[in-house]
Design a protein around this motif. Structure first.
Motif, PDB file in Angstrom:
ATOM      1  N   GLN A 103     -11.410  11.145   0.930  1.00  0.00           N
ATOM      2  CA  GLN A 103     -11.128  11.823  -0.344  1.00  0.00           C
ATOM      3  C   GLN A 103     -10.685  10.839  -1.426  1.00  0.00           C
ATOM      4  O   GLN A 103     -11.097  10.943  -2.584  1.00  0.00           O
ATOM      5  N   THR A 107     -12.610   9.947  -4.934  1.00  0.00           N
ATOM      6  CA  THR A 107     -11.888  10.023  -6.211  1.00  0.00           C
ATOM      7  C   THR A 107     -12.063   8.750  -7.027  1.00  0.00           C
ATOM      8  O   THR A 107     -12.205   8.785  -8.255  1.00  0.00           O
ATOM      9  N   ASN A 110     -15.737   8.500  -8.395  1.00  0.00           N
ATOM     10  CA  ASN A 110     -16.019   9.449  -9.476  1.00  0.00           C
ATOM     11  C   ASN A 110     -14.805   9.502 -10.403  1.00  0.00           C
ATOM     12  O   ASN A 110     -13.842  10.231 -10.147  1.00  0.00           O
ATOM     13  N   LYS A 113     -13.543  12.979 -11.642  1.00  0.00           N
ATOM     14  CA  LYS A 113     -13.030  13.965 -10.687  1.00  0.00           C
ATOM     15  C   LYS A 113     -11.508  13.970 -10.731  1.00  0.00           C
ATOM     16  O   LYS A 113     -10.873  12.909 -10.688  1.00  0.00           O
ATOM     17  N   SER A 220      -9.883   4.686 -12.967  1.00  0.00           N
ATOM     18  CA  SER A 220      -9.587   5.389 -11.707  1.00  0.00           C
ATOM     19  C   SER A 220      -8.124   5.206 -11.314  1.00  0.00           C
ATOM     20  O   SER A 220      -7.450   6.160 -10.879  1.00  0.00           O
TER      21      SER A 220
END
Length: 255
Positions: A103, A107, A110, A113, A220
């Protein structure tokens, strides 16, 4: 001749006489007779008859050996005895959760997201160590031995970002959480270093790719930090120092 007789009588002068010799022989004979009589008496004593082992056992203790009885209720009520089914898996005890690793990786890949703050606030170093090793390995395949620089800049960058976030946030953050987030966001830099194996990045295209990767990594990381620390509206303030850190990794990759 008279002198020889005198010499014979004076050469062995002793108090021992023939009578003493006879007396000593008589004592030895008496001791032999006494020892023989005792040996004969011992042989003439009646030997005990053979007793069967059944009679010996029957004459002894006829009870049973104490054997403690097992009580299953005692073991079931003991709080210190757990079954193997109730024990957590080994990877969970080590803090390695592949679901959370996957996960976090999605994250990072993307940037648009939304990040789950409960997962991102964990001290998970399995993925960051893997990505750091992958970055060093791809640089090595490109002909650059930079493992020491990768680990050194990672450690210094984690300490700097950790100090900055503790000053900006009211709740505070652990150093392990900062290292986890920065390590996961290093994944786009691994992709850039993988491209450096096949073609040179020292040009206009390489510079543009490096700038895109730096923005990707910093965006990110700042997104994860503001979701984990509840720092809404401060993403650009966090993205700027992160971009400086990932710019150093980009310089290692390009040059």
């Amino acid at each position: 001749m008279s002198n020889l007789g005198q010499f014979d009588s004076d050469f062995y002068q002793s108090n021992y006489t023939i009578d003493n010799q006879e007396e000593h022989c008589n004592d030895s004979t008496a001791y032999g007779n006494l020892y023989g009589s005792r040996k004969q008496q011992a042989c003439e004593q009646p030997q005990p008859a053979f007793v069967p082992p059944e009679m010996l056992m029957s004459s002894g203790y006829a009870g049973q050996v104490f054997q403690p009885e097992s009580n299953p209720d005692c073991y079931s009520q003991s709080p210190y005895i757990d079954s193997f089914d109730e024990e957590p898996p080994l990877l969970e005890e080590l803090g390695i959760n592949f679901d959370h690793i996957w996960q976090k990786t999605l994250t990072v890949l993307n940037p648009l997201k939304p990040a789950d703050g409960s997962i991102m606030n964990e001290t998970d170093l399995a993925g960051p160590v893997l990505f750091c090793v992958a970055l060093g390995a791809t640089l090595l395949l490109a002909g650059k031995v930079q493992f020491g620089y990768v680990y050194g800049m990672s450690a210094i960058g984690c300490l700097g970002i950790h100090t900055l976030l503790n000053l900006m946030s009211s709740s505070g953050v652990s150093c392990g959480c900062v290292a986890s987030v920065l390590g996961y966001c290093l994944l786009p830099m691994v992709i850039l270093s993988s491209g450096a194996i096949f073609f040179s990045l020292q040009g206009t295209i390489g510079t543009m790719l490096a700038l895109v990767i730096i923005g990707w990594c910093s965006l990110s990381a700042s997104k994860i930090f503001i979701s984990a620390l509840d720092m809404e509206g401060q993403q650009l303030l966090i993205a700027y120092p992160c971009a400086l850190l990932y710019g150093l990794f980009a310089l290692l990759t390009v040059f």
